[in-house]
Scaffold this motif. Structure first.
Motif, PDB file in Angstrom:
ATOM      1  N   ASP A  99       0.815  -1.216   0.000  1.00 56.33           N
ATOM      2  CA  ASP A  99       0.000   0.000   0.000  1.00 56.33           C
ATOM      3  C   ASP A  99       0.852   1.271   0.000  1.00 56.33           C
ATOM      4  OD1 ASP A  99       0.953  -0.709   2.488  1.00 56.33           O
ATOM      5  OD2 ASP A  99      -1.035  -1.144   3.315  1.00 56.33           O
ATOM      6  N   SER A 100       2.096   1.163  -0.462  1.00 57.35           N
ATOM      7  CA  SER A 100       2.972   2.345  -0.487  1.00 57.35           C
ATOM      8  C   SER A 100       2.813   3.110  -1.792  1.00 57.35           C
ATOM      9  CB  SER A 100       4.445   1.923  -0.378  1.00 57.35           C
ATOM     10  OG  SER A 100       4.709   1.314   0.849  1.00 57.35           O
ATOM     11  N   PRO A 101       2.724   4.436  -1.722  1.00 60.66           N
ATOM     12  CA  PRO A 101       2.695   5.218  -2.956  1.00 60.66           C
ATOM     13  C   PRO A 101       4.000   5.089  -3.741  1.00 60.66           C
ATOM     14  CG  PRO A 101       2.482   6.653  -0.987  1.00 60.66           C
ATOM     15  CD  PRO A 101       2.589   5.258  -0.500  1.00 60.66           C
ATOM     16  N   ARG A 102       5.099   4.879  -3.053  1.00 57.24           N
ATOM     17  CA  ARG A 102       6.415   4.718  -3.683  1.00 57.24           C
ATOM     18  C   ARG A 102       7.339   4.062  -2.656  1.00 57.24           C
ATOM     19  NH1 ARG A 102       5.747   9.864  -1.719  1.00 57.24           N
ATOM     20  NH2 ARG A 102       4.284  10.288  -3.368  1.00 57.24           N
ATOM     21  N   PRO A 103       8.493   3.546  -3.112  1.00 60.23           N
ATOM     22  CA  PRO A 103       9.430   2.980  -2.128  1.00 60.23           C
ATOM     23  C   PRO A 103       9.797   4.012  -1.066  1.00 60.23           C
ATOM     24  CG  PRO A 103      10.119   2.444  -4.367  1.00 60.23           C
ATOM     25  CD  PRO A 103       8.978   3.408  -4.498  1.00 60.23           C
ATOM     26  N   TRP A 104       9.985   3.550   0.154  1.00 61.02           N
ATOM     27  CA  TRP A 104      10.302   4.479   1.237  1.00 61.02           C
ATOM     28  C   TRP A 104      11.578   5.275   0.950  1.00 61.02           C
ATOM     29  CZ3 TRP A 104       9.372   1.869   6.700  1.00 61.02           C
ATOM     30  CH2 TRP A 104       8.015   1.511   6.796  1.00 61.02           C
ATOM     31  N   SER A 105      12.508   4.659   0.238  1.00 56.54           N
ATOM     32  CA  SER A 105      13.780   5.356  -0.026  1.00 56.54           C
ATOM     33  C   SER A 105      13.577   6.564  -0.931  1.00 56.54           C
ATOM     34  CB  SER A 105      14.785   4.395  -0.667  1.00 56.54           C
ATOM     35  OG  SER A 105      14.215   3.851  -1.849  1.00 56.54           O
ATOM     36  N   GLN A 106      12.425   6.636  -1.604  1.00 54.52           N
ATOM     37  CA  GLN A 106      12.163   7.808  -2.456  1.00 54.52           C
ATOM     38  C   GLN A 106      11.468   8.943  -1.702  1.00 54.52           C
ATOM     39  OE1 GLN A 106      10.312   6.551  -6.168  1.00 54.52           O
ATOM     40  NE2 GLN A 106      11.897   4.983  -6.455  1.00 54.52           N
ATOM     41  N   GLU A 107      11.168   8.717  -0.447  1.00 54.44           N
ATOM     42  CA  GLU A 107      10.624   9.795   0.388  1.00 54.44           C
ATOM     43  C   GLU A 107      11.786  10.682   0.843  1.00 54.44           C
ATOM     44  OE1 GLU A 107       7.456  10.056   0.777  1.00 54.44           O
ATOM     45  OE2 GLU A 107       6.742   8.045   0.243  1.00 54.44           O
ATOM     46  N   PRO A 108      11.511  11.983   1.030  1.00 53.13           N
ATOM     47  CA  PRO A 108      12.604  12.849   1.486  1.00 53.13           C
ATOM     48  C   PRO A 108      13.183  12.404   2.834  1.00 53.13           C
ATOM     49  CG  PRO A 108      10.561  14.117   1.065  1.00 53.13           C
ATOM     50  CD  PRO A 108      10.241  12.685   0.820  1.00 53.13           C
ATOM     51  N   VAL A 109      12.312  11.930   3.706  1.00 60.72           N
ATOM     52  CA  VAL A 109      12.797  11.456   5.000  1.00 60.72           C
ATOM     53  C   VAL A 109      11.823  10.395   5.502  1.00 60.72           C
ATOM     54  CG1 VAL A 109      11.719  13.477   6.089  1.00 60.72           C
ATOM     55  CG2 VAL A 109      13.336  12.150   7.393  1.00 60.72           C
ATOM     56  N   VAL A 110      12.354   9.384   6.157  1.00 60.82           N
ATOM     57  CA  VAL A 110      11.530   8.326   6.741  1.00 60.82           C
ATOM     58  C   VAL A 110      11.833   8.269   8.237  1.00 60.82           C
ATOM     59  CG1 VAL A 110      10.993   5.858   6.770  1.00 60.82           C
ATOM     60  CG2 VAL A 110      11.557   6.986   4.607  1.00 60.82           C
ATOM     61  N   LYS A 111      10.758   8.257   9.033  1.00 62.26           N
ATOM     62  CA  LYS A 111      10.939   8.235  10.489  1.00 62.26           C
ATOM     63  C   LYS A 111      10.198   7.054  11.104  1.00 62.26           C
ATOM     64  CE  LYS A 111      10.910  13.271  10.624  1.00 62.26           C
ATOM     65  NZ  LYS A 111       9.942  14.356  10.874  1.00 62.26           N
ATOM     66  N   PHE A 112      10.717   6.613  12.220  1.00 59.84           N
ATOM     67  CA  PHE A 112      10.109   5.518  12.983  1.00 59.84           C
ATOM     68  C   PHE A 112       9.882   5.953  14.417  1.00 59.84           C
ATOM     69  CE2 PHE A 112       9.801   0.772  12.431  1.00 59.84           C
ATOM     70  CZ  PHE A 112       9.511   0.800  11.082  1.00 59.84           C
ATOM     71  N   VAL A 113       8.751   5.553  14.964  1.00 52.84           N
ATOM     72  CA  VAL A 113       8.471   5.800  16.374  1.00 52.84           C
ATOM     73  C   VAL A 113       9.162   4.707  17.198  1.00 52.84           C
ATOM     74  CG1 VAL A 113       6.671   5.996  18.129  1.00 52.84           C
ATOM     75  CG2 VAL A 113       6.226   6.789  15.779  1.00 52.84           C
ATOM     76  N   CYS A 114       9.926   5.137  18.176  1.00 54.56           N
ATOM     77  CA  CYS A 114      10.680   4.198  18.999  1.00 54.56           C
ATOM     78  C   CYS A 114      10.311   4.349  20.472  1.00 54.56           C
ATOM     79  CB  CYS A 114      12.181   4.457  18.837  1.00 54.56           C
ATOM     80  SG  CYS A 114      12.744   4.186  17.153  1.00 54.56           S
ATOM     81  N   PRO A 115       9.551   3.399  21.027  1.00 54.20           N
ATOM     82  CA  PRO A 115       9.303   3.448  22.468  1.00 54.20           C
ATOM     83  C   PRO A 115      10.624   3.268  23.223  1.00 54.20           C
ATOM     84  CG  PRO A 115       7.772   1.941  21.364  1.00 54.20           C
ATOM     85  CD  PRO A 115       8.837   2.277  20.378  1.00 54.20           C
ATOM     86  N   VAL A 116      10.858   4.134  24.233  1.00 54.12           N
ATOM     87  CA  VAL A 116      12.100   4.042  25.014  1.00 54.12           C
ATOM     88  C   VAL A 116      11.809   3.941  26.506  1.00 54.12           C
ATOM     89  CG1 VAL A 116      13.509   5.287  23.342  1.00 54.12           C
ATOM     90  CG2 VAL A 116      12.354   6.574  25.130  1.00 54.12           C
ATOM     91  N   PRO A 117      12.675   3.212  27.230  1.00 52.50           N
ATOM     92  CA  PRO A 117      13.799   2.447  26.710  1.00 52.50           C
ATOM     93  C   PRO A 117      13.325   1.264  25.862  1.00 52.50           C
ATOM     94  CG  PRO A 117      13.503   1.989  29.046  1.00 52.50           C
ATOM     95  CD  PRO A 117      12.553   3.093  28.699  1.00 52.50           C
ATOM     96  N   GLY A 118      14.187   0.890  24.891  1.00 51.15           N
ATOM     97  CA  GLY A 118      13.824  -0.188  23.979  1.00 51.15           C
ATOM     98  C   GLY A 118      15.029  -1.058  23.657  1.00 51.15           C
ATOM     99  N   TYR A 119      14.880  -1.856  22.616  1.00 54.04           N
ATOM    100  CA  TYR A 119      15.907  -2.843  22.251  1.00 54.04           C
ATOM    101  C   TYR A 119      16.976  -2.173  21.397  1.00 54.04           C
ATOM    102  CZ  TYR A 119      17.716  -7.198  20.104  1.00 54.04           C
ATOM    103  OH  TYR A 119      18.504  -8.223  19.645  1.00 54.04           O
ATOM    104  N   ASP A 120      18.200  -2.211  21.841  1.00 55.40           N
ATOM    105  CA  ASP A 120      19.275  -1.489  21.136  1.00 55.40           C
ATOM    106  C   ASP A 120      19.415  -1.909  19.672  1.00 55.40           C
ATOM    107  OD1 ASP A 120      20.253  -3.971  21.950  1.00 55.40           O
ATOM    108  OD2 ASP A 120      22.198  -3.223  22.627  1.00 55.40           O
ATOM    109  N   ARG A 121      19.242  -3.184  19.372  1.00 48.40           N
ATOM    110  CA  ARG A 121      19.436  -3.615  17.978  1.00 48.40           C
ATOM    111  C   ARG A 121      18.336  -3.098  17.047  1.00 48.40           C
ATOM    112  NH1 ARG A 121      23.673  -7.290  17.452  1.00 48.40           N
ATOM    113  NH2 ARG A 121      24.315  -8.209  19.428  1.00 48.40           N
TER     114      ARG A 121
END
Ligand code: PMP
Length: 424
Positions: A120-142
């Motif tokens: 369901d992506s309009p385009r590959p994520w790498s073609q977006e100007p920026v891609v962000k992820f929500v990271c609950p912290v503290p979390g898994y380092d890897r």
């Protein structure tokens, strides 16, 4: 020991106490310990529980009669998929069993989203100007180092005892560049938190600006209970489908901390569309997984109840180590107002929050006394704990006597670092 909070002590009392605790620390150092609480690895006795694998499988035919030694069966042995489906409470048709590492499957999913985009992506994520992820912290380092490696920006939200802070997540996902989030739903690494069904339902139903928002639901500790209360994970796939976002979650798990961390079986579970998308990508990278390994795991366990019985043997081996962590911390630190820690009911970690600004110092003091701790801040994106207070303790790998010795030492270091700061 006094239970007066250190913050209530006079300058003179603090100075006197610093002298005493410094002497205790010097004694600790003089013992020349060499102990390691850094990584959540199973102990040798835990690995021994699965030694029957050395002589399995007893045949090379699966239930359908196929020869597991040969190529094929990209989505894994159906009998292995059935076991994961039962443990994860999902439909067997949603499961893929792969190689030994679920982290590798997460990495494959992210790289495919970047290079190709999801269904369901309009385009590959790498073609977006920026891609962000929500990271609950503290979390898994890897999880965090994987995103950093792939050029995905991280935005943190607090992790509570019932899961990620939903209001904070909701605010962030109004930004279309926020494409996904991590969650370890059951016995989170490192806090031990269990995501409630309510929080899970909100995460699956909430509106997101990105049409291809993904929740990487890493259920690495789904069956890793430390008490009789065998918590059930929220039904991520069911909740997502019911709220009209079937492709939002992708679930991961493995037997790394069930059988052998280096030679187990990993699994992914997802919507029909996501699963087909994943298998299509995988088809360019492999002809089939290690079905011999799948079959020997199936023979070892028989069924999901076999896994559950096996997990109780793990619990018998590691619950005393968690109790030793709790004893060491509470006997030295309770009431001092300089530390808080979790008493997890499952998983592999204890989360220790020390006085703000002292976690790095605690880790350094411990290191100088021969006790290796995970670097301070490692449970945060880019290793940066803004309050410098969080330390992840992993008690499973050392033998019990070593956990006891190491944790008694850690407690001294926590108090010494606090006193140094309070008297500075
Ligand atoms: N996810 C979490 C939350 C973990 O704690 C770990 C192991 N430390 C993993 C994944 C690694 O899983 P695997 O061995 O299947 O790659």
């Amino acid at each position: 020991t006094s239970v007066t909070p250190l913050s209530a002590l006079s300058a003179d009392d603090l100075a006197a106490r610093l002298t005493t605790v410094r002497a205790a620390y010097d004694e600790l150092k003089a013992r020349g310990l060499k102990l390691d609480l850094t990584r959540g690895k199973p102990g040798a006795d835990q690995l021994d529980l699965s030694n029957a694998l050395l002589d399995l499988p007893s045949s090379y035919r699966d239930r359908s009669g196929a020869d597991v030694r040969n190529y094929g069966g990209l989505d894994g042995l159906v009998e292995m998929r059935e076991i994961f489906a039962d443990l994860l409470a999902v439909d067997v048709a949603s499961v893929v069993c792969g190689g030994n590492s679920s982290l590798t499957m997460m990495h494959q999913v992210l790289t495919a989203l970047l290079l190709k985009g999801g269904p369901d992506s309009p385009r590959p994520w790498s073609q977006e100007p920026v891609v962000k992820f929500v990271c609950p912290v503290p979390g898994y380092d890897r999880h965090f180092t994987m995103l950093a490696e792939l050029g995905i920006e991280m935005v943190s939200v607090p992790m509570h005892s019932d899961g990620p802070d939903v209001a904070a997540v909701r605010a962030l996902v109004a930004d279309p560049s926020v494409k996904g989030m991590w969650i370890v739903p059951t016995y989170a690494n490192p806090t031990g938190a269990v995501c409630s069904a309510e929080v899970a339902a909100e995460l699956m139903a909430m509106p997101t600006a990105a049409p291809d928002f993904r929740i990487l639901w890493d259920n690495a500790y789904a069956v890793h209970h430390l008490t009789d209360e065998e918590t059930k994970s929220a039904d991520a796939l069911g909740l997502a489908a019911a709220s009209g976002h079937p492709n939002r979650p992708i679930m991961f798990a493995s037997t790394s901390k069930i059988t052998w961390a280096g030679a187990g079986v990993a699994a992914l579970a997802a919507s029909p569309e996501n699963r087909a998308w994943y298998l299509e990508r995988l088809g360019f990278a492999a002809i089939g997984p290690d079905k011999v390994n799948h079959l020997r795991h199936v023979e070892l366990f028989g069924d999901a109840d076999g896994v559950r019985a096996h997990m109780r043997k793990h619990r018998d081996l590691i619950a005393p180590k968690f109790a030793a962590v709790e004893d060491a911390l509470s006997s030295r630190l309770t009431g001092l107002g300089i530390a808080e820690w979790t008493v997890p009911t499952g998983g592999y970690f204890v989360n220790l929050d020390v006085l703000d600004g002292t976690a790095s110092r605690v880790v350094q003091l411990a290191k100088e006394a021969g006790i290796a701790l995970t670097p301070a801040g490692s449970a945060f994106p880019h290793g940066n704990d803004p309050r410098d207070r969080n330390i992840r303790l992993a008690p499973t790998f050392p033998v019990l006597a070593e956990v006891e010795a190491a944790m008694a030492g850690v407690a001294v270091c926590v108090e010494l670092a606090a006193l140094e700061q309070l008297t500075a």
